[in-house]
Scaffold this motif. Sequence first.
Motif, mmCIF file in Angstrom:
data_model
loop_
_atom_site.group_PDB
_atom_site.id
_atom_site.type_symbol
_atom_site.label_atom_id
_atom_site.label_comp_id
_atom_site.label_asym_id
_atom_site.label_seq_id
_atom_site.Cartn_x
_atom_site.Cartn_y
_atom_site.Cartn_z
ATOM 1 N N ARG A 116 -125.206 4.081 3.261
ATOM 2 C CA ARG A 116 -126.638 4.323 3.420
ATOM 3 C C ARG A 116 -127.256 4.485 2.032
ATOM 4 N N VAL A 117 -128.382 3.823 1.836
ATOM 5 C CA VAL A 117 -129.068 3.862 0.546
ATOM 6 C C VAL A 117 -130.566 3.973 0.797
ATOM 7 N N ARG A 118 -131.220 4.829 0.030
ATOM 8 C CA ARG A 118 -132.673 4.933 0.109
ATOM 9 C C ARG A 118 -133.224 5.189 -1.286
ATOM 10 N N ARG A 145 -131.320 8.548 -2.248
ATOM 11 C CA ARG A 145 -130.377 9.091 -1.271
ATOM 12 C C ARG A 145 -129.222 8.115 -1.082
ATOM 13 N N LEU A 146 -128.012 8.630 -1.192
ATOM 14 C CA LEU A 146 -126.794 7.843 -1.023
ATOM 15 C C LEU A 146 -125.928 8.503 0.035
ATOM 16 N N GLY A 147 -125.303 7.707 0.854
ATOM 17 C CA GLY A 147 -124.458 8.295 1.882
ATOM 18 C C GLY A 147 -123.708 7.244 2.660
ATOM 19 N N GLN A 149 -122.192 6.483 7.013
ATOM 20 C CA GLN A 149 -122.038 6.914 8.386
ATOM 21 C C GLN A 149 -121.132 5.929 9.107
ATOM 22 N N TRP A 159 -121.625 11.416 9.499
ATOM 23 C CA TRP A 159 -122.816 11.103 8.714
ATOM 24 C C TRP A 159 -122.813 12.025 7.492
ATOM 25 N N GLU A 161 -124.872 12.441 3.594
ATOM 26 C CA GLU A 161 -125.904 11.977 2.670
ATOM 27 C C GLU A 161 -126.132 13.015 1.581
ATOM 28 N N ASP A 163 -128.950 13.730 -1.672
ATOM 29 C CA ASP A 163 -130.273 13.354 -2.144
ATOM 30 C C ASP A 163 -130.427 13.769 -3.601
ATOM 31 N N ASN A 173 -127.990 15.451 5.431
ATOM 32 C CA ASN A 173 -127.140 15.406 6.632
ATOM 33 C C ASN A 173 -125.675 15.321 6.233
ATOM 34 N N ARG A 194 -127.416 19.256 9.606
ATOM 35 C CA ARG A 194 -128.272 18.135 9.962
ATOM 36 C C ARG A 194 -129.725 18.576 10.042
#
Length: 471
Positions: A116-118, A145-147, A149, A159, A161, A163, A173, A194
């Motif tokens: 997961r990347v944001r 944000r890196l994570g 799931q 899950w 993550e 930030d 999370n 979460r």
Amino acid sequence: MIHLRTFAAGVGLAALATSAFAQTAPSADEISALRAQVQALSARLEQLEAQQRSAAAPVVAAAQTPAAAAAAPATPAAPNDPPRPAQTAATPAAVDWSTGLPELRSPDGAFTFRPRVRVTADLSSTGGSDFDGRNLAGTELRGLRLGAQGRVAGGFTYWLEADIADNAVSVANAFVAYNRKLSGRDLEVSFGQRLNDRGVEGGTAEDQTPFLERSLMVSTLGPERGSYGVGVTSKLTGGVWHGSLSVTGDAISDGTTDDTLTVMGRTHLAAFKTDDGFLHLGGWAFAEDLTPATTIASRSLVVSSRFNDNLRLASGPYANPEGSRGFGLEFGGVRGPGWLMVEGGQRVLETAARDFHQDAYAVSAGFFLTGETPPLSARSGAWQRPKVLKPFGGGDGYGAVELVGRYDQADFSDSPTGGEGDTWLLGVNWYPTNNTRVSAHWSAWSVENRTGVFAGDDSGNTATIRVQTGF
């Protein structure tokens, strides 16, 4: 071996024929000699057939074993051969790119892993304030944000993550959940940290809300520990409703003091659901028990833009807090490409002296000019990413365009040092694809703080442009 017999018989007949052509009248002795030769040749061939069958039997049996079958080289199929059955041997894990980032899957689908990347970047400018220190303009990496799931065999998911924002790293999370069907509904029980399930806006990830920052209502009415807590959360979800219950302590901490204890529940119903929309009804409540280590309770709320830390709404300090309780109501819905949502409630902060009331609400609406359906989930009661009808870059695609507006208000004036404020917001969101967003929002704000450097009544406006991508 049948072919060999035929060949022998043919040889014999050929010999007879040759003899017949060579001599017009063969003698009886010559015919008897040829017949004996043919019979001897046939007997010899039968003996060879028996020996060959005996030698071939062990080879066939060995070829039928799994080890021999696996070791045998594959022969290419001829163009007209019928399709061969699928091999039962393990194949490499499949990779699915449908979400924008690779999801690795085991051959049986029991295990998955997806990163997961944001990335969110802002350009913000504030003006019109009576305090020069609030008239700021600049850029900010709002968040990185890196994570990851995924799914684990046995009905488990995970899950995780982290930030990176404001030059600090925090865990968002981080939980493991068990999932199963219960009377046709989806039951999820998670263990870890979460996001709170607290209202439509408060229960949605920041990159999926229609606005660049959560409203004053969300920031006012939450528990003292914030939007995250470590503990147990259960959710039961039907086709158009869900209910959740959580028992949590503080967010991930250094472990030097006792945790607070928070019990929170929420439910919602997407009533009268049709292909064109539905009516959203919901509510939530919580109660928290603060430890004696919590000597002061206070809040400093973001107003319009997180870049400008001088533009905040202060609740003022509350000495000797003992606990709090709060509730909220949700009413709104979706109709065609438009949506409307009203959320509001109250938090009561319990202190040794007396109880203090904190009130807030928000009214928001939006409309997709390009015809997309507003991504408010009828199952979870939270926002999701929109499904863009014509993604940008796909031939004649231009993405999705959404107009949004919101009015929100927070009131801490029940305390002598508590402030109050409100904002009017208008904005446009352009979604080139399902995973990208470019937003331009403008807000007019009014803030009255009774404590701090910027005490007094003040107003102004803030404009923010955001570029964001998330997977």
